[in-house]
Write a protein that holds these residues in place. Structure first.
Motif, PDB file in Angstrom:
ATOM      1  N   LYS A   1      64.571 121.963  88.618  1.00 25.42           N
ATOM      2  CA  LYS A   1      63.433 122.594  89.265  1.00 25.42           C
ATOM      3  C   LYS A   1      63.900 123.910  89.887  1.00 25.42           C
ATOM      4  N   PRO A   2      63.224 125.019  89.596  1.00 23.81           N
ATOM      5  CA  PRO A   2      63.676 126.279  90.171  1.00 23.81           C
ATOM      6  C   PRO A   2      63.547 126.280  91.696  1.00 23.81           C
ATOM      7  N   GLU A   3      64.525 126.926  92.321  1.00 26.94           N
ATOM      8  CA  GLU A   3      64.477 127.035  93.777  1.00 26.94           C
ATOM      9  C   GLU A   3      63.404 128.041  94.180  1.00 26.94           C
ATOM     10  N   LYS A   4      62.801 127.803  95.345  1.00 30.76           N
ATOM     11  CA  LYS A   4      61.822 128.753  95.863  1.00 30.76           C
ATOM     12  C   LYS A   4      62.566 129.993  96.344  1.00 30.76           C
ATOM     13  N   PRO A   5      62.032 131.161  96.046  1.00 29.54           N
ATOM     14  CA  PRO A   5      62.684 132.379  96.562  1.00 29.54           C
ATOM     15  C   PRO A   5      62.516 132.447  98.079  1.00 29.54           C
TER      16      PRO A   5
END
Length: 80
Positions: A74-78
Motif C-alpha cells: 500500500k503506498p504511503e501517504k505523502p
C-alpha cells in the motif's frame, strides 16, 4: 551467503491458500516483502510448510525462493 532465507510456517498458513489467488499472492508477498525490506542481507525468501518445501501455495509457485514485489504494498501517504 547467497541472499536466500527460508521462513517455516505451520500447516495453518495453508488455510489462506483456499481464499483465492489474490489472497494467496498477498499472503506470500507480505512475508517475502517484510523479510527483504527489514533484513538487508535477504534478497529472496523461500516458504516452507512444516519444514518442507512445497511446489505451490494455492495457485502461486513457491518452489524457489522469491524476490520481493513491492508493487503490492500500500503506498504511503505523502506528508502534509
Amino acid at each position: 551467503d547467497d541472499g536466500n532465507a527460508y521462513a517455516d510456517f505451520s500447516e495453518e498458513l495453508m488455510t489462506g491458500a483456499n481464499a483465492g489467488s489474490a489472497d494467496e499472492i498477498l499472503t506470500v508477498y507480505a512475508i517475502v516483502d517484510s523479510l527483504t525490506e527489514n533484513v538487508p542481507a535477504i534478497r529472496r525468501v523461500g516458504i516452507l510448510i512444516a519444514g518442507r518445501e512445497r511446489d505451490t501455495f494455492g495457485h502461486l509457485d513457491v518452489s524457489r525462493p522469491l524476490p520481493p514485489d513491492l508493487t503490492l504494498a500500500k503506498p504511503e501517504k505523502p506528508p502534509e
